[in-house]
Scaffold this motif. Structure first.
Motif: not given
Length: 126
Positions: A109-112, A123-126
């Motif tokens: 839900a946090a986009g990770q 992992f976080n999208k840059l």
């Protein structure tokens, strides 16, 4: 003041209700798993001493980079090209050096990006 006839008011009410009830359900999450993966993903535990990134390019190609700073001031880094594919829940990475990883993946839900076969951390999208 002239009152509108009942059929006109009913038609107007139905028309306005229909227009207002339209929404963007089709846009909510209609992207394919492959389209969601495109881009650069950085491990959430990055620091100036360590960095790990995954680059998912179009044409099902990509690469990973890893940077590890050493106590003596030097650093180790590598670039590892791969080809990739995905289904609804599985990410498959075939590295040019012959290694292969097939791992479950999800976007939370946090986009990770969660891919347990690659890292226990998101992992976080840059």
């Amino acid at each position: 003041m002239k009152l509108y006839s009942l059929p006109k008011v009913t038609f107007l009410f139905i028309a306005i209700s229909t227009l207002l009830s339209c929404n963007n359900d089709e846009k909510s999450n209609n992207t394919t798993p492959a389209a969601q993966l495109l881009g650069v993903w950085q491990s959430s535990n990055f620091s100036e001493m360590y960095d790990y990134k995954l680059y998912f390019n179009t044409k099902d190609e990509g690469y990973s980079t890893e940077y590890i700073a050493q106590p003596d001031g030097t650093a180790i880094s590598n670039l590892r090209p791969f080809s990739w594919s995905s289904s609804e829940t599985t990410l498959t990475i075939d590295y040019e050096d012959g290694a292969s990883d097939a791992t479950p993946f999800a976007i939370n839900a946090a986009g990770q990006l969660l891919a347990s076969g690659l890292s226990n951390l998101p992992f976080n999208k840059l």
